[in-house]
Design an enzyme around this catalytic site. Structure first.
Site, mmCIF file in Angstrom:
data_model
loop_
_atom_site.group_PDB
_atom_site.id
_atom_site.type_symbol
_atom_site.label_atom_id
_atom_site.label_comp_id
_atom_site.label_asym_id
_atom_site.label_seq_id
_atom_site.Cartn_x
_atom_site.Cartn_y
_atom_site.Cartn_z
ATOM 1 N N ASP A 89 -9.896 3.635 -39.508
ATOM 2 C CA ASP A 89 -10.608 4.129 -40.692
ATOM 3 C C ASP A 89 -10.877 3.070 -41.758
ATOM 4 O O ASP A 89 -11.087 3.379 -42.911
ATOM 5 C CB ASP A 89 -9.876 5.321 -41.330
ATOM 6 C CG ASP A 89 -9.767 6.492 -40.394
ATOM 7 O OD1 ASP A 89 -10.658 6.633 -39.531
ATOM 8 O OD2 ASP A 89 -8.800 7.253 -40.500
ATOM 9 N N HIS B 36 -15.225 3.607 -33.608
ATOM 10 C CA HIS B 36 -15.989 2.798 -34.551
ATOM 11 C C HIS B 36 -17.338 3.467 -34.791
ATOM 12 O O HIS B 36 -18.253 3.342 -33.990
ATOM 13 C CB HIS B 36 -16.162 1.375 -34.011
ATOM 14 C CG HIS B 36 -14.862 0.681 -33.787
ATOM 15 N ND1 HIS B 36 -14.729 -0.373 -32.920
ATOM 16 C CD2 HIS B 36 -13.632 0.875 -34.311
ATOM 17 C CE1 HIS B 36 -13.477 -0.790 -32.934
ATOM 18 N NE2 HIS B 36 -12.798 -0.040 -33.756
#
Length: 178
Positions: free
Chosen positions: A16, A46
């Site tokens: 994150d 991603h």
């Protein structure tokens, strides 16, 4: 000929941090030759969303794939063939035809590691640690215990490959679940 410039995008927050988005940005800004997935595996997420609304969560393929930047999966990347094909199909639906190169020594996850991962996580009950259940850690565990299955093994004869997978099923799985 590859450029001499190298950029490394790393994260220390266990996800994150925006690694995928930043990798996509760098690929655009420096006209990258390749994105190397140095480690990790299919548990990565991603996320890149383009201005035209196309969005993809990259796991196997580098975040530069929207820009046709090839991906190299290093020896330390763990591929999950089932999820690889699923992700590839999702990219095709977005009109992306990614180019990927794979180190033949990199490990492969089987459905057995996925199931072991899920069973162990479920058995933790309230003590679960939030595994995504796709077998990444279990693949590493299996490899460390001498039951290897690597990309190069897919080029073995049908019988040899089958024997390796049967050994995982018949010898490793019971040992691990014990």
């Amino acid at each position: 000929m590859f450029k001499k410039n190298v950029c490394a995008v790393i994260g220390s927050g266990y996800g994150d941090e925006g690694k995928g988005l930043f990798t996509d940005y760098l690929c655009h800004e420096i006209n990258a030759d390749v994105v190397v997935r140095a480690n990790s595996g299919a548990q990565a997420g991603h996320t890149v969303t383009l201005e035209d609304g196309r969005r993809h969560v990259f796991s196997h393929f580098g975040s530069g794939s929207f820009l046709n930047v090839p991906t190299f999966l290093s020896r330390f990347f763990v591929s999950n063939p089932i999820l690889f094909l699923f992700e590839l199909e999702n990219l095709y639906q977005l009109d992306v035809k990614p180019i990927v190169y794979v180190d033949e020594r990199s490990f492969l996850t089987t459905p057995y590691e996925m199931k072991i991962n899920q069973l162990i996580e479920k058995a933790r009950g309230e003590g679960r640690h939030g595994s995504c259940g796709i077998g990444f850690g279990e693949t590493i565990e299996r490899e460390e215990n001498g039951f290897s299955l690597c990309v190069k093994d897919i080029f073995l004869s049908k019988e040899e490959l089958s024997d390796k997978i049967k050994d995982i099923r018949d010898l490793w799985v019971p040992k691990r679940l014990k």
